[in-house]
Design an enzyme around this catalytic site. Structure first.
Site, PDB file in Angstrom:
ATOM      1  N   TYR A 143       0.473  -0.779  -0.174  1.00 16.39           N
ATOM      2  CA  TYR A 143      -0.045  -0.168  -0.142  1.00 16.39           C
ATOM      3  C   TYR A 143       0.627   1.417  -0.131  1.00 16.39           C
ATOM      4  CZ  TYR A 143      -4.549  -2.140   0.853  1.00 16.39           C
ATOM      5  OH  TYR A 143      -5.726  -3.391   1.009  1.00 16.39           O
ATOM      6  N   ASP A 251     -11.639 -10.124   4.675  1.00 16.63           N
ATOM      7  CA  ASP A 251     -12.959  -9.537   3.974  1.00 16.63           C
ATOM      8  C   ASP A 251     -13.360 -11.682   4.141  1.00 16.63           C
ATOM      9  OD1 ASP A 251     -13.377  -6.996   3.514  1.00 16.63           O
ATOM     10  OD2 ASP A 251     -13.448  -7.924   0.769  1.00 16.63           O
TER      11      ASP A 251
END
Ligand code: IPM
Ligand code: MN
Length: 366
Positions: A143, A251
């Site tokens: 990221y 997730d």
């Protein structure tokens, strides 16, 4: 004791404002009931900020965040921004905010709520009793690693998964502390059979583990972990991951609960803690009043736990959520496979939680 808390609300895009509104109402009711002084200020972030202010993280929002005691975020993102490069998208606003606030340990509990197992595609006997706390490193890895670029002329693009030993040690310490207060088991996730950065990760985690002899440590490759999570979710307690692995696995862990709309998160360790449900902006259902507010409401409980030291109140919210789920009153995402469920709107579920909370604490329900 009266607690004072300046909360910056950055509701953002899509279903963000709908679910955050319910979380704020729950916090207001806790403040009212306990005589606490919580103040709420709202500022834009993400797509709405791009459209209104020309930047996904306007200066006023950033300054308000740094001047607050806790930041409560809804969601960012939208299909209208899909053509933009990462640095100009709504998501960039959130990433800049995370970086500026400095919280590196993102706590993502994934809990098999009683009565929700019919909503999971996994068999009840596989999910019931699962209680996992992901500790996702939030400020490193792909990221934020440099260099990063899409060189169109070369027809090549690259990102960098980079960690320093110290970055791993500091997040590992948070994970071990939490594990020592929970099930005393820590699973560290990496890809040390392929990546140097994962070998450093594993070495640093092993180093920190020496200070926590009471915590059982195991290391799992991320690919195998993705499978174990579905096969035997009850075997895991604290799961420590780098940034992207944690994004993906958290997730996946929503499958245990039966809906991504149930998962809260808190990011600690920096100047100001950041609280956000795990789900995204869900543009397909935005504005319809059908989004599940429980992830955001459980995120509010984490605000009380980690920024206000109000553990009893945090637990009261969690118990109220449990009670509402037991009543069979749920948003549509939680109705799958269960005919007895009464499908309610976002504000109706929020009101049910307030009602349950009121009956627990004696406060008058809205
Ligand atoms: C999350 C989200 C974010 C992430 C996006 C919106 C930047 O997916 O919080 O899991 O990738 O971290
Ligand atoms: Mn994600």
């Amino acid at each position: 004791m009266t607690k004072k808390l300046k909360i910056l609300v950055v509701a953002g895009d899509g279903i963000g404002p709908e679910v955050t509104g319910e979380a704020v109402r729950v916090l207001q009711s806790v403040a009212e009931e306990g005589g606490h002084e919580f103040t709420f200020r709202e500022e834009p972030i993400g797509g709405v900020a791009i459209q209104g202010q020309g930047s996904p993280l306007p200066k006023v929002t950033l300054e308000a965040a740094l001047a607050s005691d806790a930041v409560l975020l809804g969601a960012v993102g939208g299909n209208e921004f899909n053509a933009l490069p990462p640095s100009e998208r709504p998501e960039a606003g959130l990433l800049q905010l995370r970086n500026a606030l400095g919280g590196f340990a993102n706590l993502r509990p994934s809990f098999a709520w009683p009565g929700l197992s019919a909503n999971s595609p996994l068999r009840p006997e596989v999910v019931e009793g699962a209680d996992i706390l992901f500790v996702r490193e939030l400020l490193g890895g792909l990221y934020f690693g440099e260099p990063r670029q899409w060189d169109r002329a070369k027809g090549a693009a690259w990102n960098t998964m980079r960690y320093t030993r110290d970055e791993v040690v500091r997040v590992a310490k948070v994970a071990f502390e939490l594990a020592s207060k929970r099930g005393k088991k820590l699973t560290s996730v990496d890809k040390a059979n392929v990546l140097e950065v994962s070998q450093l990760w594993r070495a640093a985690v092993t180093e920190v583990a020496k200070d926590y002899p009471d915590v059982a440590v195991e290391h799992q490759y991320v690919d195998a972990m993705a499978m174990h999570l579905m096969n035997r979710p009850r075997d895991f307690d604290v799961v420590l991951t780098e940034n992207l692995f944690g994004d993906i696995l958290s997730d996946e862990a929503a499958v245990i609960t039966g809906s991504l709309g149930m998962l809260p998160s808190a990011t600690i360790g920096g100047k100001v803690n950041l609280y956000e449900p795990v789900h995204g902006s869900a543009p397909d259902i935005a504005g319809k009043g059908i989004a599940n507010p429980l992830g955001a409401i459980l995120t509010a409980a984490m605000v009380l736990r980690y920024s206000a030291g109000l553990e009893d109140e945090a637990q009261a919210i969690e118990a109220a959520v449990k009670q509402v789920l037991a009543q069979g009153a749920r948003t549509a995402d939680l109705a799958r496979g269960d005919k007895s469920v009464k499908v309610l709107s976002t504000p109706e579920v929020g009101a049910k939680v307030l009602e349950a909370l009121g009956s627990r604490t004696g406060a008058a329900a809205r």
